[in-house]
Design an enzyme around this catalytic site. Structure first.
Site, PDB file in Angstrom:
ATOM      1  N   PRO A  10       0.793  -1.232   0.000  1.00 52.84           N
ATOM      2  CA  PRO A  10       0.000   0.000   0.000  1.00 52.84           C
ATOM      3  C   PRO A  10       0.828   1.286   0.000  1.00 52.84           C
ATOM      4  O   PRO A  10       1.844   1.379   0.691  1.00 52.84           O
ATOM      5  CB  PRO A  10      -0.818  -0.106   1.292  1.00 52.84           C
ATOM      6  CG  PRO A  10      -0.130  -1.124   2.119  1.00 52.84           C
ATOM      7  CD  PRO A  10       0.526  -2.071   1.166  1.00 52.84           C
ATOM      8  N   ASN A  11       0.335   2.212  -0.793  1.00 56.94           N
ATOM      9  CA  ASN A  11       0.856   3.589  -0.891  1.00 56.94           C
ATOM     10  C   ASN A  11       2.169   3.699  -1.653  1.00 56.94           C
ATOM     11  O   ASN A  11       2.613   4.812  -1.938  1.00 56.94           O
ATOM     12  CB  ASN A  11       1.004   4.235   0.500  1.00 56.94           C
ATOM     13  CG  ASN A  11      -0.327   4.411   1.180  1.00 56.94           C
ATOM     14  OD1 ASN A  11      -1.278   4.881   0.555  1.00 56.94           O
ATOM     15  ND2 ASN A  11      -0.429   4.012   2.430  1.00 56.94           N
ATOM     16  N   ARG A  18       4.530  12.192  -3.611  1.00 58.05           N
ATOM     17  CA  ARG A  18       4.214  12.859  -2.340  1.00 58.05           C
ATOM     18  C   ARG A  18       5.335  12.584  -1.342  1.00 58.05           C
ATOM     19  O   ARG A  18       6.020  11.582  -1.435  1.00 58.05           O
ATOM     20  CB  ARG A  18       2.900  12.304  -1.739  1.00 58.05           C
ATOM     21  CG  ARG A  18       1.806  12.137  -2.746  1.00 58.05           C
ATOM     22  CD  ARG A  18       0.519  12.806  -2.325  1.00 58.05           C
ATOM     23  NE  ARG A  18      -0.489  12.559  -3.351  1.00 58.05           N
ATOM     24  CZ  ARG A  18      -1.497  11.719  -3.231  1.00 58.05           C
ATOM     25  NH1 ARG A  18      -1.718  11.107  -2.083  1.00 58.05           N
ATOM     26  NH2 ARG A  18      -2.346  11.528  -4.214  1.00 58.05           N
ATOM     27  N   TYR A  23      10.595   9.743   1.406  1.00 57.79           N
ATOM     28  CA  TYR A  23      10.825   8.547   0.590  1.00 57.79           C
ATOM     29  C   TYR A  23      11.620   8.818  -0.693  1.00 57.79           C
ATOM     30  O   TYR A  23      11.840   7.897  -1.473  1.00 57.79           O
ATOM     31  CB  TYR A  23       9.493   7.874   0.253  1.00 57.79           C
ATOM     32  CG  TYR A  23       8.814   7.288   1.477  1.00 57.79           C
ATOM     33  CD1 TYR A  23       9.354   6.171   2.112  1.00 57.79           C
ATOM     34  CD2 TYR A  23       7.665   7.853   2.015  1.00 57.79           C
ATOM     35  CE1 TYR A  23       8.772   5.643   3.240  1.00 57.79           C
ATOM     36  CE2 TYR A  23       7.066   7.325   3.143  1.00 57.79           C
ATOM     37  CZ  TYR A  23       7.624   6.221   3.750  1.00 57.79           C
ATOM     38  OH  TYR A  23       7.050   5.686   4.871  1.00 57.79           O
ATOM     39  N   ASN A  74       8.052  -5.694  -0.634  1.00 60.13           N
ATOM     40  CA  ASN A  74       7.959  -4.510   0.220  1.00 60.13           C
ATOM     41  C   ASN A  74       6.477  -4.352   0.509  1.00 60.13           C
ATOM     42  O   ASN A  74       5.714  -3.847  -0.321  1.00 60.13           O
ATOM     43  CB  ASN A  74       8.508  -3.255  -0.465  1.00 60.13           C
ATOM     44  CG  ASN A  74       8.444  -2.047   0.462  1.00 60.13           C
ATOM     45  OD1 ASN A  74       7.816  -2.098   1.532  1.00 60.13           O
ATOM     46  ND2 ASN A  74       9.078  -0.953   0.057  1.00 60.13           N
ATOM     47  N   ALA A  77       3.085  -0.664   4.915  1.00 58.73           N
ATOM     48  CA  ALA A  77       2.633  -0.701   6.311  1.00 58.73           C
ATOM     49  C   ALA A  77       2.080  -2.070   6.716  1.00 58.73           C
ATOM     50  O   ALA A  77       2.036  -2.387   7.916  1.00 58.73           O
ATOM     51  CB  ALA A  77       1.581   0.384   6.540  1.00 58.73           C
ATOM     52  N   ASP A  87       1.662 -15.642   6.850  1.00 57.82           N
ATOM     53  CA  ASP A  87       1.201 -17.024   6.657  1.00 57.82           C
ATOM     54  C   ASP A  87       1.221 -17.406   5.181  1.00 57.82           C
ATOM     55  O   ASP A  87       1.552 -18.543   4.828  1.00 57.82           O
ATOM     56  CB  ASP A  87      -0.223 -17.202   7.210  1.00 57.82           C
ATOM     57  CG  ASP A  87      -0.264 -17.236   8.737  1.00 57.82           C
ATOM     58  OD1 ASP A  87       0.801 -17.421   9.359  1.00 57.82           O
ATOM     59  OD2 ASP A  87      -1.362 -17.080   9.298  1.00 57.82           O
ATOM     60  N   GLU A  98      12.764  -9.525   2.052  1.00 58.31           N
ATOM     61  CA  GLU A  98      11.952  -8.371   2.457  1.00 58.31           C
ATOM     62  C   GLU A  98      12.755  -7.091   2.212  1.00 58.31           C
ATOM     63  O   GLU A  98      13.930  -7.018   2.586  1.00 58.31           O
ATOM     64  CB  GLU A  98      11.642  -8.512   3.956  1.00 58.31           C
ATOM     65  CG  GLU A  98      10.876  -7.347   4.539  1.00 58.31           C
ATOM     66  CD  GLU A  98      10.691  -7.500   6.055  1.00 58.31           C
ATOM     67  OE1 GLU A  98      11.055  -8.557   6.622  1.00 58.31           O
ATOM     68  OE2 GLU A  98      10.214  -6.529   6.660  1.00 58.31           O
ATOM     69  N   HIS A 100      12.733  -2.712   2.350  1.00 53.87           N
ATOM     70  CA  HIS A 100      12.155  -1.413   2.706  1.00 53.87           C
ATOM     71  C   HIS A 100      13.082  -0.312   2.225  1.00 53.87           C
ATOM     72  O   HIS A 100      14.311  -0.427   2.372  1.00 53.87           O
ATOM     73  CB  HIS A 100      11.951  -1.285   4.220  1.00 53.87           C
ATOM     74  CG  HIS A 100      11.018  -2.313   4.740  1.00 53.87           C
ATOM     75  ND1 HIS A 100       9.663  -2.237   4.540  1.00 53.87           N
ATOM     76  CD2 HIS A 100      11.260  -3.471   5.373  1.00 53.87           C
ATOM     77  CE1 HIS A 100       9.109  -3.307   5.048  1.00 53.87           C
ATOM     78  NE2 HIS A 100      10.045  -4.078   5.562  1.00 53.87           N
ATOM     79  N   ARG A 107      13.155   4.303  12.734  1.00 55.56           N
ATOM     80  CA  ARG A 107      11.937   5.124  12.690  1.00 55.56           C
ATOM     81  C   ARG A 107      11.074   4.857  13.935  1.00 55.56           C
ATOM     82  O   ARG A 107      11.573   4.405  14.957  1.00 55.56           O
ATOM     83  CB  ARG A 107      11.206   4.855  11.373  1.00 55.56           C
ATOM     84  CG  ARG A 107      12.072   5.217  10.141  1.00 55.56           C
ATOM     85  CD  ARG A 107      11.321   5.041   8.844  1.00 55.56           C
ATOM     86  NE  ARG A 107      10.189   5.952   8.759  1.00 55.56           N
ATOM     87  CZ  ARG A 107       9.255   5.878   7.798  1.00 55.56           C
ATOM     88  NH1 ARG A 107       9.348   4.951   6.859  1.00 55.56           N
ATOM     89  NH2 ARG A 107       8.254   6.731   7.782  1.00 55.56           N
ATOM     90  N   ARG A 111       7.226   0.652  13.649  1.00 52.19           N
ATOM     91  CA  ARG A 111       7.805   0.152  12.389  1.00 52.19           C
ATOM     92  C   ARG A 111       8.951  -0.837  12.643  1.00 52.19           C
ATOM     93  O   ARG A 111       9.500  -1.407  11.714  1.00 52.19           O
ATOM     94  CB  ARG A 111       8.320   1.309  11.522  1.00 52.19           C
ATOM     95  CG  ARG A 111       7.230   2.211  11.003  1.00 52.19           C
ATOM     96  CD  ARG A 111       7.775   3.215  10.002  1.00 52.19           C
ATOM     97  NE  ARG A 111       6.951   4.413   9.985  1.00 52.19           N
ATOM     98  CZ  ARG A 111       5.867   4.576   9.226  1.00 52.19           C
ATOM     99  NH1 ARG A 111       5.478   3.633   8.403  1.00 52.19           N
ATOM    100  NH2 ARG A 111       5.169   5.699   9.280  1.00 52.19           N
TER     101      ARG A 111
END
Ligand code: CA2
Length: 145
Positions: A10-11, A18, A23, A74, A77, A87, A98, A100, A107, A111
Site C-alpha cells: 500500500p501507498n 508525495r 521517501y 515490500n 505498512a 502465513d 523483504e 524497505h 523510525r 515500524r
C-alpha cells in the site's frame, strides 16, 4: 531462467509524487525500470506489481507457487500488521527477501516490528531503491549459483 516476483504494498504507488523528503524522488516506475534492467543483467525473469489491497497481495503470493523461484516483497505498512501475509509467504515455501526503502529500525517503534521478517530469507532496509537491486542479487545467488 529463474523468475522472481517483486510485490509492492500500500501507498508505494505514491513514491516520488508525495512526501519526497521522507521517501525520495524516485517513482515506483523508476524502481521497476532499474530492477528490470538488473534482472536482465544477472539472468532473472522479472514481474513487478503493486497493490493497495491486502487480499490482492495474498492472492498474488498464493499464485506465485510453481510460477516463480522467489519473491521480493515490500509490503509497506502491512509489514507491521499482517499475519495473513506472513502465513501466505510461509505457505508457498519460496525464498522471500523483504525490502524497505527506509531504515524501519531507525523510525517509530511501531515500524520496528516486521511479521514478514519471520518468514524472510533476509531483510534489506535503508538503502532506498538500491535495496530492490540488492534483493535480486541475493535471490540470484540462491536460484542460479
Ligand atoms: O520504507 C519502506 O519501504 C516502507 O515499507 C514504506 C511504507 C511504510 O509504511 C513502512 O513502514 C516502510 C510506506 C510506503 C508509503 O509510501 C509513500 C510514498 C509517498 C507518499 C506517501 C507514502
Amino acid at each position: 531462467m529463474p523468475s522472481v516476483l517483486i510485490l509492492n504494498g500500500p501507498n508505494l504507488n505514491l513514491l516520488g509524487q508525495r512526501q519526497p523528503e521522507v521517501y525520495g524522488a524516485t517513482t515506483l516506475a523508476d524502481i521497476e525500470q532499474m530492477c528490470t534492467a538488473h534482472a536482465q543483467r544477472i539472468g532473472l525473469d522479472l514481474e513487478f506489481m503493486q497493490s493497495n489491497h491486502e487480499g490482492v497481495m495474498l492472492d498474488a503470493i498464493h499464485a506465485a507457487k510453481g510460477k516463480y523461484g522467489g519473491l521480493v516483497i515490500n509490503a509497506g505498512a502491512y509489514t507491521h500488521t499482517s499475519i495473513a501475509l506472513m502465513d501466505a509467504v510461509a505457505s508457498v515455501e519460496l525464498p522471500m527477501v523483504e525490502v524497505h526503502l527506509s531504515n524501519i529500525h531507525a523510525r517509530e517503534p511501531f515500524r520496528h516490528v516486521s511479521y514478514l521478517s519471520k518468514v524472510a530469507v533476509g531483510q534489506i532496509c535503508g538503502f532506498g531503491a538500491q535495496g530492490y537491486v540488492m534483493a535480486l542479487d541475493a535471490l540470484a545467488q540462491r536460484l542460479i549459483d
